[in-house]
Design a protein around this motif. Structure first.
Motif, short mmCIF file in Angstrom:
data_model
loop_
_atom_site.label_atom_id
_atom_site.label_comp_id
_atom_site.label_asym_id
_atom_site.label_seq_id
_atom_site.Cartn_x
_atom_site.Cartn_y
_atom_site.Cartn_z
N ALA A 277 0.83 -1.21 0.00
CA ALA A 277 0.00 0.00 0.00
C ALA A 277 0.86 1.25 0.00
O ALA A 277 0.55 2.25 -0.67
CB ALA A 277 -0.93 -0.01 1.21
N CYS A 296 -9.70 1.59 5.16
CA CYS A 296 -9.26 0.20 4.94
C CYS A 296 -9.08 -0.53 6.27
O CYS A 296 -9.45 -1.70 6.41
CB CYS A 296 -7.94 0.18 4.16
N TYR A 297 -8.53 0.18 7.22
CA TYR A 297 -8.27 -0.40 8.54
C TYR A 297 -9.56 -0.85 9.21
O TYR A 297 -9.68 -1.98 9.71
CB TYR A 297 -7.56 0.66 9.38
N GLY A 300 -11.16 -3.80 7.34
CA GLY A 300 -10.40 -5.01 7.57
C GLY A 300 -10.67 -5.63 8.93
O GLY A 300 -10.82 -6.84 9.07
N ALA A 322 -6.61 -6.29 3.99
CA ALA A 322 -7.26 -4.97 4.10
C ALA A 322 -6.80 -4.24 5.36
O ALA A 322 -6.49 -3.04 5.33
CB ALA A 322 -8.78 -5.14 4.11
N GLY A 326 -4.48 -0.74 5.39
CA GLY A 326 -4.83 0.44 6.18
C GLY A 326 -3.78 0.75 7.22
O GLY A 326 -3.40 1.92 7.40
#
Length: 411
Positions: A277, A296-297, A300, A322, A326
């Motif tokens: 990322a 994303c964090y 996920g 994911a 993040g």
């Protein structure tokens, strides 16, 4: 204190540009050593008959070594020189490899993990500062360099991703799974050490001031930004630490898969996605990274709980990726803000504090998970841990938002 014309012995040192990549490789190798045992936890459990709590203790004791090293020694490269701190960090990893090869007992595992933590603690802040120094001397014309921060984060997270892949492959398909991975990674660390010893020093010891600069001297008005950056580091490493410490056990116990190589895939996914990322989104600004990273964090973490409640290896690995993506964006944002908030003479000291907080994030949620999972189960425990980490990530993102722009670097 930093000088691009430091004296070096002719023909005995690499260029600053080559040294930059040597330090990055050394940082990655030591990081890989730190996560190498991840797919081996179930094998250690069977060999010594200890439960999930001892797995998290074995993982967390590395964090203890990291924090102790960072608190008491991490700042010393600002005065003693970068190479004089990084070389002992690699020696500590070599000592750890010897202990882990000599015995597979729980006591040896704990001792080896403690030595590994001491080495990583010495390496983390010093290598990050060393990369910035080497890049400054190799490319003095670049006003606001992005490469050192990108490479520092990539070396750390990329190494953490490769460790379980290397160890898992060796353990699954070659003999002596509790020793051979440390032999291979120990040799890699030894090669890196040889090259680090001929990398040019960037701290001019002769020009050091007579008084010691404060370890954590921040630029005016940067306290709020640094606090937010530290929270981002804690949250980022908190999620990745949970996957590293108990990911293999979740795959075995909750998902019913006993393949050692597959057991390391959760750690690979979370750290590999973190590094990827950062590389793919390197052109994004801090504000974009913190927003996208937070999204994303959170997604996920939510998907992780779903994948355990309704067991699915594919979803578990997607959730790990994911979360890792993040976390990588949040970590890079926090690392960059921390470095920019420091007075140059205290850069390693400020980064040491950042890494102390980040690595506490890697250890504390993992121990909490190990303590709670036996009583409340994997699903409830991961939900509780995720809620706390998500709240910290949101708080950190809020604090670093709308920060003042850093001054341009002078050549």
């Amino acid at each position: 204190m930093h000088n691009s014309t430091l004296p070096t012995a002719p023909g005995r040192h690499l260029s600053h540009s080559a040294g930059f990549w040597v330090v990055a490789c050394a940082y990655a190798a030591l990081s890989a050593f730190g996560t190498a045992p991840t797919p081996l936890w179930p094998i250690y459990q069977q060999a010594d008959r200890f439960g999930a709590l001892w797995v998290t203790v074995a993982f967390a004791i590395m964090v203890v070594g990291i924090v102790v090293s960072l608190v008491f020694l991490g700042h010393l490269s600002d005065r003693l020189g970068r190479r004089r701190i990084i070389a002992p960090a690699l020696f500590a990893a070599l000592a750890a490899s010897y202990v882990l090869i000599a015995s597979t007992s729980l006591a040896a595992l704990l001792a080896g993990r403690l030595l590994t933590g001491l080495g990583i603690g010495l390496m983390a802040a010093s290598a990050t500062a060393y990369l910035a120094d080497l890049d400054r001397q190799a490319r003095p014309h670049v006003a606001v360099p992005k490469l050192p921060g990108l490479v520092a984060a990539g070396a750390s997270l990329g190494g953490l991703a490769l460790g379980p892949v290397i160890a898992g492959a060796l353990a699954e398909w070659l003999p002596d799974p509790l020793r051979l991975p440390y032999v291979v990674l120990g040799l890699l660390v030894l090669i890196c050490l040889a090259f680090v010893l001929v990398t040019p020093e960037t701290v001019d010891l002769a020009a050091a001031p007579p008084t010691v600069a404060p370890r954590t001297n921040l630029r005016p008005g940067q306290q709020r930004v640094f606090t937010g950056a530290a929270l981002l580091g804690f949250a980022a490493f908190g999620a990745t630490g949970v996957f590293s410490s108990v990911g293999a056990l979740v795959i075995r116990d909750d998902l019913g898969i006993h393949d050692v190589f597959v057991g390391g895939m959760a750690t690979f996914a979370v750290f590999g996605a973190s590094a990827a990322a950062q590389l793919v989104l390197s052109r994004f600004g801090p504000q974009q990274l913190v927003v996208l990273g937070s999204a994303c964090y959170l997604v996920g973490l939510a998907a992780t709980a779903v994948s355990i409640a309704d067991p699915s290896l594919a979803l578990f690995l997607i959730a790990a990726a994911a979360t890792g993506a993040g976390a990588g964006m949040l970590f890079k944002t926090g690392l960059s803000h921390s470095a920019e908030s420091a007075v140059p003479a205290s850069r390693a000291g400020v980064l040491s504090v950042f890494f102390v907080v980040a690595y506490l994030g890697m250890g504390l949620p993992s121990v909490a998970f190990g303590l709670a999972v036996g009583r409340f189960g994997s699903t409830a425990t991961i939900i509780a841990v995720s809620v706390v980490l998500a709240a910290l990530a949101i708080a950190g993102a809020a604090l670093v938002s709308n920060r003042p722009s850093p001054p341009a670097r002078r050549s």
